[in-house]
Scaffold this motif. Structure first.
Motif, PDB file in Angstrom:
ATOM      1  N   ASN A   7       0.838  -1.192   0.000  1.00 28.45           N
ATOM      2  CA  ASN A   7       0.000   0.000   0.000  1.00 28.45           C
ATOM      3  C   ASN A   7       0.876   1.245   0.000  1.00 28.45           C
ATOM      4  N   ARG A   8       0.260   2.371   0.151  1.00 30.38           N
ATOM      5  CA  ARG A   8       1.001   3.624   0.108  1.00 30.38           C
ATOM      6  C   ARG A   8       2.050   3.701   1.202  1.00 30.38           C
ATOM      7  N   SER A   9       1.729   3.191   2.383  1.00 29.01           N
ATOM      8  CA  SER A   9       2.681   3.243   3.496  1.00 29.01           C
ATOM      9  C   SER A   9       3.894   2.352   3.239  1.00 29.01           C
ATOM     10  N   THR A  10       3.665   1.149   2.716  1.00 33.01           N
ATOM     11  CA  THR A  10       4.807   0.261   2.454  1.00 33.01           C
ATOM     12  C   THR A  10       5.667   0.819   1.326  1.00 33.01           C
ATOM     13  N   PHE A 503      -4.239  -3.539   0.311  1.00 34.53           N
ATOM     14  CA  PHE A 503      -3.375  -4.728   0.283  1.00 34.53           C
ATOM     15  C   PHE A 503      -2.607  -4.910  -1.021  1.00 34.53           C
ATOM     16  N   GLU A 504      -3.049  -4.268  -2.116  1.00 41.34           N
ATOM     17  CA  GLU A 504      -2.460  -4.552  -3.421  1.00 41.34           C
ATOM     18  C   GLU A 504      -1.805  -3.357  -4.090  1.00 41.34           C
ATOM     19  N   GLY A 505      -1.574  -2.290  -3.348  1.00 40.12           N
ATOM     20  CA  GLY A 505      -0.755  -1.200  -3.842  1.00 40.12           C
ATOM     21  C   GLY A 505      -1.362  -0.305  -4.890  1.00 40.12           C
ATOM     22  N   ALA A 506      -2.676  -0.347  -5.106  1.00 44.81           N
ATOM     23  CA  ALA A 506      -3.301   0.543  -6.085  1.00 44.81           C
ATOM     24  C   ALA A 506      -3.177   1.986  -5.612  1.00 44.81           C
ATOM     25  N   MET A 507      -2.764   2.870  -6.507  1.00 42.57           N
ATOM     26  CA  MET A 507      -2.550   4.268  -6.142  1.00 42.57           C
ATOM     27  C   MET A 507      -3.356   5.240  -6.982  1.00 42.57           C
ATOM     28  N   GLU A 541      -9.344   6.319   1.592  1.00 41.20           N
ATOM     29  CA  GLU A 541      -8.232   5.422   1.926  1.00 41.20           C
ATOM     30  C   GLU A 541      -6.918   5.944   1.358  1.00 41.20           C
ATOM     31  N   LEU A 542      -6.993   6.592   0.189  1.00 36.95           N
ATOM     32  CA  LEU A 542      -5.798   7.130  -0.459  1.00 36.95           C
ATOM     33  C   LEU A 542      -5.521   8.580  -0.068  1.00 36.95           C
ATOM     34  N   GLY A 543      -6.390   9.161   0.737  1.00 40.07           N
ATOM     35  CA  GLY A 543      -6.166  10.529   1.192  1.00 40.07           C
ATOM     36  C   GLY A 543      -6.391  11.583   0.129  1.00 40.07           C
ATOM     37  N   TRP A 544      -7.305  11.317  -0.813  1.00 39.15           N
ATOM     38  CA  TRP A 544      -7.541  12.268  -1.895  1.00 39.15           C
ATOM     39  C   TRP A 544      -8.525  13.354  -1.465  1.00 39.15           C
TER      40      TRP A 544
END
Length: 610
Positions: A7-10, A503-507, A541-544
């Motif tokens: 995810n964004r944090s990782t 969980f799957e890194g979508a940005m 979740e992505l902070g948009w």
């Protein structure tokens, strides 16, 4: 291996770790390129206990590796070339994926090879497929021992063909042969490889471009300078060995490494375009899940059943435009439709086409190094690994099915002088979601009853997540509304959108619509009708903020408009120009990479032929 979330944090943690490297404390391996081979290379290196960095200029698999025929196969066409070793290798990898490495992602798929001449074709094709089946029976020992993963082929009479695939032209075909290969969601395979590498400690970051190489003195490559396309930040990452897995971007990406060296070495890769279209499942009648394969004058025609649509392809034409903007033209689409209609009972038209995609195969050309035979390259018919510069290994060619062998070759080659005592474990290790998959499959009926789903939905979820399905179910247990289907795309659950981000890194919105789901290819609106619901789930979740939401929506809609316009053009140059002016994600702090040291990658071909 316990799967760890991407995810964004990782991603931020991975970038910080790579930025903290130095010439005294480098990574063991830096992999540039997040296609199937790059992600597999990072996974392979991580199984050896090495500290690995993996960077991709766009999203995992956004290039060739999410634009294939979505098949895992041995390659019947290589039997015509008498390349038995290559076919046996690919069949071995196919069976490993089906039985051990990724049984949740890769499923057996029967294919019909229809006959017009009952005696000659049945004898000729039948003998070839008999050999194809026999090559899977070669004895093995120890870690190479394996069991047969798919049934043997069988012959069908005219009546049997009509029952098995009533959608074929009954008057043209007098019988058929049915044999087995396998299929996979290629984008999900790449993502799972990247997540598997991350779960073993690899530092993985998408939207991160290698813009230059670092040198120790004048000759040896000791890392790369990276640019974070989300922030515009640039920094250096040091590595003992750097591996370039850039597919059709290889030529451009290696220029920076060779600049000023006077070297004429390097991998020479040409691009060949293969396209596919999708049409509704109800437009082609078949009994159960079965595909069709026939030859055309230029390529091979596949009718491939995906879960909700048919994928039909492919073409094989030289590509001379920018490699980051392939698109099907009107001529390509008409070619595929015409050849499909030659074998089908009912005619398909442009109105039946739901979506399209185009991928570029990296076709290796002989290099001076190979011709001179100086030993600095490992060459097979399908892929080549070579030293581009001291400390920098390049790999190109190959196909989706043999990604694991390619990755192992690349790491073996790169590690020869640094950590050659570390053996690959990828042949023995399931990918994330593979370990424990059987136990979850045994619970399918209970899961369906508990969540009010039919058997088909549970099977689909198991095919996407395997034993990681428990993570998705936990989201639904916490918020019941996530268990509902998307209103305009009922094949997907609302939870799958949140899972893709967490969980799957979508940005970006395009990551969700083109690769975490495949709405871009599966529905006529290309996912546009689902955008608002997906944004509602993903944005917080992505902070948009509101401005970012508008930018994401506008970028995706603009890309769909450009894609549709490209599909109405007559020439590759026109189509490429339209797509080069439109990007599926909003531009933030830097322009998208163009001819730089690391492009969006996917070093595997689109597998147009069997």
């Amino acid at each position: 291996m316990k799967p760890q979330p991407l995810n964004r944090s990782t991603r931020e943690a991975a970038l910080e770790r790579m930025a903290a490297t130095s010439s005294e404390e480098p990574l063991d391996v830096l992999v540039i390129g997040g296609g199937v081979v790059g992600a597999a290379t990072a996974f392979d290196a991580a199984t050896r206990g090495l500290e690995v960095g993996l960077v991709e200029a766009r999203d995992f698999g956004e290039g060739t590796s999410s634009r294939s025929s979505k098949l895992v196969h041995g390659g019947l066409r290589y039997l015509q070339m008498l390349d038995f070793k290559l076919v046996a290798e690919a069949l071995r990898e196919r069976d490993l994926l089906l039985t051990r490495n990724a049984p949740h992602l890769v499923r057996p798929l029967p294919f019909i090879f229809p006959f017009e001449k009952p005696v000659f074709e049945r004898a000729f094709v039948g003998s070839g497929v008999s050999l194809y089946d026999a090559l899977t029976l070669r004895p093995g020992a120890g870690r190479h021992r394996r069991r047969r993963a798919v049934p043997f082929h069988r012959h069908l009479s005219r009546h049997g063909l009509r029952q098995r695939f009533p959608g074929l032209d009954e008057e043209r075909f007098v019988g058929a042969l049915e044999y087995y290969d396998a299929q996979v969601d290629d984008a999900r395979l790449v993502l799972t490889l990247a997540r598997s590498a991350h779960s073993l400690g690899a530092h993985t970051a998408v939207r991160t471009e290698a813009v230059d190489y670092l040198r120790d003195g004048q000759d040896r490559i000791c890392g790369a300078r990276l640019r974070d396309h989300e922030t515009g930040r640039e920094f250096d990452v040091y590595a003992r060995e750097t591996i370039l897995a850039a597919g059709v971007w290889t030529g451009e990406a290696q220029e920076t490494a060779l600049e000023g060296t006077g070297s004429r070495a390097g991998l020479k890769v040409l691009a060949s375009k293969g396209i596919h279209i999708t049409v509704p499942r109800d437009r082609i009648r078949a009994e159960g899940t079965v595909g069709v394969i026939t030859q055309t004058e230029k390529s091979v025609l596949f009718l491939i059943p995906l879960r909700d649509v048919w994928a039909i392809g492919t073409t094989d034409t030289a590509w001379h435009e920018a490699v980051d903007s392939p698109a099907p033209t009107s001529e390509d689409i008409d070619y595929v439709l015409a050849h499909a209609n030659e074998v089908l009972e009912a005619d398909l038209s442009r109105e039946d086409v739901l979506g399209t995609w185009a991928g570029l195969r990296p076709l290796l050309q002989p290099t001076e190094t190979e011709e001179d035979g100086d030993g600095s390259a490992k060459v097979s018919r399908e892929h080549t690994v070579m030293q581009l510069a001291p400390g920098l290994t390049g790999i190109a060619g190959g196909k989706l099915t043999t990604y694991r062998v390619m990755a192992e070759d690349a790491v073996d080659f790169a590690s020869e002088g640094s950590f050659k005592d570390r053996e690959s474990l990828t042949e023995l290790m399931p990918l994330a979601g593979g370990q424990g998959y059987g136990e979850w499959a045994d619970q399918a009926e209970d899961i369906a009853q508990a969540y009010g789903w039919d058997a088909g939905r549970v099977d689909r979820l198991l095919n996407r997540y395997g034993s990681m399905l428990g993570e998705l179910l936990e989201l639904i247990d916490e918020e019941e509304s996530l268990g509902r289907p998307l209103e305009h795309a009922p094949g997907y659950l609302r939870a799958e959108v949140l899972y893709a981000v967490r969980f799957e890194g979508a940005m970006h919105l395009d990551d969700l619509l083109s690769r975490r789901t495949r709405l871009f290819h599966e529905v006529a609106d290309r996912g546009l009708d689902s955008v608002e619901e997906i944004l509602q789930i993903a944005a917080s979740e992505l902070g948009w903020d509101a401005e970012r939401i508008v930018a994401e929506r506008r970028a995706y809609a603009g890309y769909i408009e450009a894609q549709r316009a490209a599909e109405d053009t007559e020439h590759d140059a026109e189509a490429a120009a339209l797509l080069s002016e439109a990007r599926p994600v909003p531009q933030q702090h830097a322009t998208e990479p163009s001819g730089s040291a690391a492009q969006p990658t996917g070093a595997a071909e689109t597998e147009p032929q069997a």
